[in-house]
Design an enzyme around this catalytic site. Structure first.
Site, mmCIF file in Angstrom:
data_model
loop_
_atom_site.group_PDB
_atom_site.id
_atom_site.type_symbol
_atom_site.label_atom_id
_atom_site.label_comp_id
_atom_site.label_asym_id
_atom_site.label_seq_id
_atom_site.Cartn_x
_atom_site.Cartn_y
_atom_site.Cartn_z
ATOM 1 N N LYS A 176 -1.883 19.371 -2.033
ATOM 2 C CA LYS A 176 -2.707 19.420 -0.825
ATOM 3 C C LYS A 176 -2.524 18.133 -0.026
ATOM 4 O O LYS A 176 -3.135 17.104 -0.324
ATOM 5 C CB LYS A 176 -4.197 19.581 -1.157
ATOM 6 C CG LYS A 176 -4.996 19.900 0.102
ATOM 7 C CD LYS A 176 -6.458 19.530 0.013
ATOM 8 C CE LYS A 176 -6.769 18.121 0.410
ATOM 9 N NZ LYS A 176 -6.388 17.712 1.773
ATOM 10 N N GLU A 250 -5.876 6.900 -7.479
ATOM 11 C CA GLU A 250 -5.305 5.725 -6.791
ATOM 12 C C GLU A 250 -6.144 5.512 -5.543
ATOM 13 O O GLU A 250 -6.074 6.311 -4.609
ATOM 14 C CB GLU A 250 -3.850 5.993 -6.397
ATOM 15 C CG GLU A 250 -2.894 6.116 -7.558
ATOM 16 C CD GLU A 250 -2.541 4.767 -8.177
ATOM 17 O OE1 GLU A 250 -2.836 3.736 -7.556
ATOM 18 O OE2 GLU A 250 -1.988 4.769 -9.286
ATOM 19 N N CYS A 284 -2.950 0.672 1.419
ATOM 20 C CA CYS A 284 -3.926 0.298 0.388
ATOM 21 C C CYS A 284 -3.612 -1.071 -0.211
ATOM 22 O O CYS A 284 -4.500 -1.780 -0.655
ATOM 23 C CB CYS A 284 -3.935 1.348 -0.707
ATOM 24 S SG CYS A 284 -2.295 1.623 -1.415
ATOM 25 N N GLU A 383 -12.763 -2.321 3.080
ATOM 26 C CA GLU A 383 -11.412 -1.958 3.499
ATOM 27 C C GLU A 383 -11.460 -1.509 4.969
ATOM 28 O O GLU A 383 -12.107 -0.505 5.291
ATOM 29 C CB GLU A 383 -10.909 -0.820 2.610
ATOM 30 C CG GLU A 383 -9.442 -0.551 2.754
ATOM 31 C CD GLU A 383 -8.969 0.566 1.835
ATOM 32 O OE1 GLU A 383 -9.657 1.595 1.726
ATOM 33 O OE2 GLU A 383 -7.887 0.400 1.229
HETATM 34 P P1 NAD Z 1 -9.707 10.256 1.962
HETATM 35 O O1 NAD Z 1 -10.233 9.965 0.612
HETATM 36 O O2 NAD Z 1 -10.675 10.565 3.036
HETATM 37 O O3 NAD Z 1 -8.703 11.515 1.900
HETATM 38 C C1 NAD Z 1 -7.564 11.532 1.074
HETATM 39 C C2 NAD Z 1 -7.197 12.973 0.745
HETATM 40 O O4 NAD Z 1 -8.214 13.551 -0.062
HETATM 41 C C3 NAD Z 1 -7.066 13.900 1.939
HETATM 42 O O5 NAD Z 1 -6.086 14.859 1.655
HETATM 43 C C4 NAD Z 1 -8.448 14.552 2.011
HETATM 44 O O6 NAD Z 1 -8.419 15.816 2.658
HETATM 45 C C5 NAD Z 1 -8.774 14.693 0.543
HETATM 46 N N1 NAD Z 1 -10.183 14.662 0.166
HETATM 47 C C6 NAD Z 1 -11.161 13.876 0.666
HETATM 48 N N2 NAD Z 1 -12.319 14.081 -0.012
HETATM 49 C C7 NAD Z 1 -12.043 14.983 -0.981
HETATM 50 C C8 NAD Z 1 -12.813 15.599 -2.010
HETATM 51 N N3 NAD Z 1 -14.101 15.301 -2.181
HETATM 52 N N4 NAD Z 1 -12.216 16.488 -2.823
HETATM 53 C C9 NAD Z 1 -10.904 16.787 -2.675
HETATM 54 N N5 NAD Z 1 -10.124 16.253 -1.705
HETATM 55 C C10 NAD Z 1 -10.685 15.359 -0.867
HETATM 56 O O7 NAD Z 1 -8.777 9.028 2.322
HETATM 57 P P2 NAD Z 1 -8.047 8.676 3.705
HETATM 58 O O8 NAD Z 1 -8.994 7.994 4.597
HETATM 59 O O9 NAD Z 1 -7.319 9.865 4.201
HETATM 60 O O10 NAD Z 1 -6.928 7.639 3.176
HETATM 61 C C11 NAD Z 1 -7.083 6.286 3.148
HETATM 62 C C12 NAD Z 1 -7.524 5.784 1.781
HETATM 63 O O11 NAD Z 1 -6.506 6.032 0.802
HETATM 64 C C13 NAD Z 1 -7.728 4.289 1.770
HETATM 65 O O12 NAD Z 1 -8.913 3.985 1.079
HETATM 66 C C14 NAD Z 1 -6.514 3.758 1.007
HETATM 67 O O13 NAD Z 1 -6.696 2.519 0.394
HETATM 68 C C15 NAD Z 1 -6.288 4.853 0.018
HETATM 69 N N6 NAD Z 1 -4.921 4.789 -0.513
HETATM 70 C C16 NAD Z 1 -4.719 4.372 -1.809
HETATM 71 C C17 NAD Z 1 -3.440 4.264 -2.319
HETATM 72 C C18 NAD Z 1 -3.178 3.806 -3.727
HETATM 73 O O14 NAD Z 1 -2.074 3.995 -4.217
HETATM 74 N N7 NAD Z 1 -4.133 3.218 -4.427
HETATM 75 C C19 NAD Z 1 -2.340 4.591 -1.507
HETATM 76 C C20 NAD Z 1 -2.578 4.996 -0.184
HETATM 77 C C21 NAD Z 1 -3.878 5.100 0.292
#
Ligand code: NAD
Length: 485
Positions: A176, A250, A284, A383
């Protein structure tokens, strides 16, 4: 325009259950660049059923790891063959500068695919050894149906960081991607099909948060591999815990670069900067807290301010661009909100903070540096996910270590100075999953990567990344029986 009207499920492009679509607009120009159906619960049911069938009856888990690795290697070659086109597509989806896209959004995924392809021939899936009471066979089996959920910031890279080890394990996947970046995920599905992946092994369902939750809670999903925000990670971890589902997370970061008092700035600044404002600050692992000794605070602040002032801001597709637009208006509002908060908290805006005057369209924010920042301020603790740096003074090395560790996160970090031994000693004191000593490499794809504390659970990449998708089974054998494995 990259337009899809079907979803990749069960090895075919099938009609979606609803007429709803995700439109993708360029963050630089606002232009419509593509469209794809939005998957709903009924599509998730179909995708999970296809993945389960491929797991229980399909050839994939029964093929040798080397055979599965060969498919990964083929996909890597196909990506390399359309690298520029893919880099531009991703820049059009989420605003990454195209030169960075080519390296991190396209070639990095091929390195990951190639690494796991190689592991198909070298990793010990079966080991026979003497236990305490007799011979044992320890066999590592696919975890089952995997839900892979990713954010929009490095979409192909994060997708491949899950798909490559999950598929090598023999597991099957429902992937997804985020609503902002569904197009490259569909391209990846096309490439896997072209590489000969059997039907149902990979299913791609672009969907939003609620449908994502439905996928996480689906009873036929055995393992959730999630990358995204810490807020969502907590929720997903709790849901998986309630169902005793395997889960790796992650999550976010607020990493610190420690500049030691003997640093040679001319040498170190070019090493630090690519990880400080990286991918428009939407990374991130970004080193967003710059820790500078009080004895050299002014000099270091001036150097960062000057460097950031000279960064080229522009259209994501322009090869000269160093900082492109943020992914969406919502993200620009968030970043501008933090810039306001920083000023209200008493930090001094040394450069940036506004919108670039020469950009008439797009979600741009000027690369920004705050000085006189205290680590307790929200801009140093939360962040921001935009091109905003905070320069924080420290008294001595122990104080620098204390400040670096004073964060709910623990994803990345780095130390820079004249003496590598001194740097390594600092590195050992920082509670974070990945660290750099006078290095600009935040992730080595053959080594574990992941978070301490609120930055996550589990380690991706390297053999650890494969282990996330394996169940271990111990088979006790009769005395004297040592099967060939
Ligand atoms: P987000 O958590 O809002 O969404 C990420 C993904 O999860 C999307 O596909 C979203 O549709 C889905 N999602 C959100 N809530 C969900 C739930 N309750 N159940 C299932 N799916 C769900 O994050 P974002 O704002 O899109 O991305 C940025 C974040 O990602 C930042 O916090 C960044 O640090 C983190 N990130 C971490 C890494 C790592 O390797 N640690 C890498 C890249 C980004």
């Amino acid at each position: 325009m990259k337009t899809y009207d079907r979803l990749f499920i069960g090895g075919d492009w099938v009609a979606p259950s609803s007429g709803d679509v995700f439109e993708v607009h360029s963050p630089s120009t606002g232009e419509l660049v593509g469209q794809t159906p939005e998957a709903k619960e009924a599509d998730i049911d179909k995708a999970v059923a296809a993945a389960k069938l491929a797991l229980t009856e399909g050839p994939w888990p029964r093929m040798t790891p080397a055979e599965r690795g060969a498919v990964l290697a083929k996909v890597s070659d196909l990506i390399k063959g359309s690298a520029q086109e893919l880099a531009e597509l991703i820049s059009n989806e989420m605003g990454s500068p195209v030169s960075w896209s080519l390296m991190a959004q396209v070639f990095a995924p091929t390195m990951t695919l190639d690494y796991y392809a190689g592991l198909g021939s070298t990793f010990a899936f079966d080991t026979v050894r003497d236990g305490l009471l007799g011979p044992v066979l320890i066999t590592k089996e696919p975890v089952g149906v995997v839900a892979a959920i990713t954010p929009w910031n490095v979409p192909l890279f994060l997708g491949c960081s899950k798909l490559a080890p999950a598929l090598l394990s023999g597991s099957t996947v429902v992937y997804k991607p985020a609503p902002e970046t569904p197009l490259d995920a569909n391209v990846l599905a096309e490439l896997f099909a072209e590489a000969g992946l059997p039907a149902g092994v990979l299913n791609v369902v672009p969907a939003g948060r609620e449908v994502g939750e439905y996928l996480v809670n689906h009873p036929d999903v055995d393992k959730v591999s999630f990358t995204g925000s810490t807020v969502a990670g907590r929720k997903i971890g709790a849901a998986c815990g309630a169902n005793l589902k395997r889960c790796s997370l992650e999550l976010g970061g607020k990493s610190a670069a420690i500049l030691l008092d003997d640093i040679n700035l001319a040498e170190s600044l070019p090493v630090i900067m690519p990880n400080a404002i990286m991918n428009n600050g939407e990374a991130c692992i970004s080193l967003t807290r710059i820790l500078a000794p009080r004895s050299r605070y002014q000099e270091i602040s001036d150097a960062f301010v000057e460097t950031v002032r000279n960064m080229t801001v522009g259209d994501a597709l322009d090869p000269a661009t160093e900082v492109g637009p943020l992914v969406a208006e919502r993200q620009r509002d968030r970043v501008e909100g933090y810039i306001k908060i920083g000023q209200e908290e008493g930090a001094r805006l040394a450069v940036g903070g506004g919108r670039p005057a020469d950009q008439s369209t797009g979600w741009f924010v000027e690369p920004t540096v705050f000085v006189d920042v205290e680590n307790s301020m929200r801009i140093a603790q939360e962040e921001i996910f935009g091109p905003v740096l905070s320069i924080i003074p420290y008294d001595d090395e122990a104080d620098a270590v204390r400040i670096a560790n004073d964060s709910e996160y623990g994803l990345c970090g780095g130390v820079y100075g004249a003496d590598n031994d001194r740097g390594l000693n600092v590195a050992r004191q920082i509670r974070t999953g990945t660290y750099m000593v006078n290095s600009s490499i935040p992730i080595d794809f053959s080594s574990p990567f992941g978070g301490y504390k609120a930055s996550g659970v589990g380690r991706e990449f390297g053999e650890d990344g494969l282990e996330l998708f394996l169940e271990k089974k111990t088979i006790n054998l009769p005395a004297g029986y040592y099967p060939e494995v």
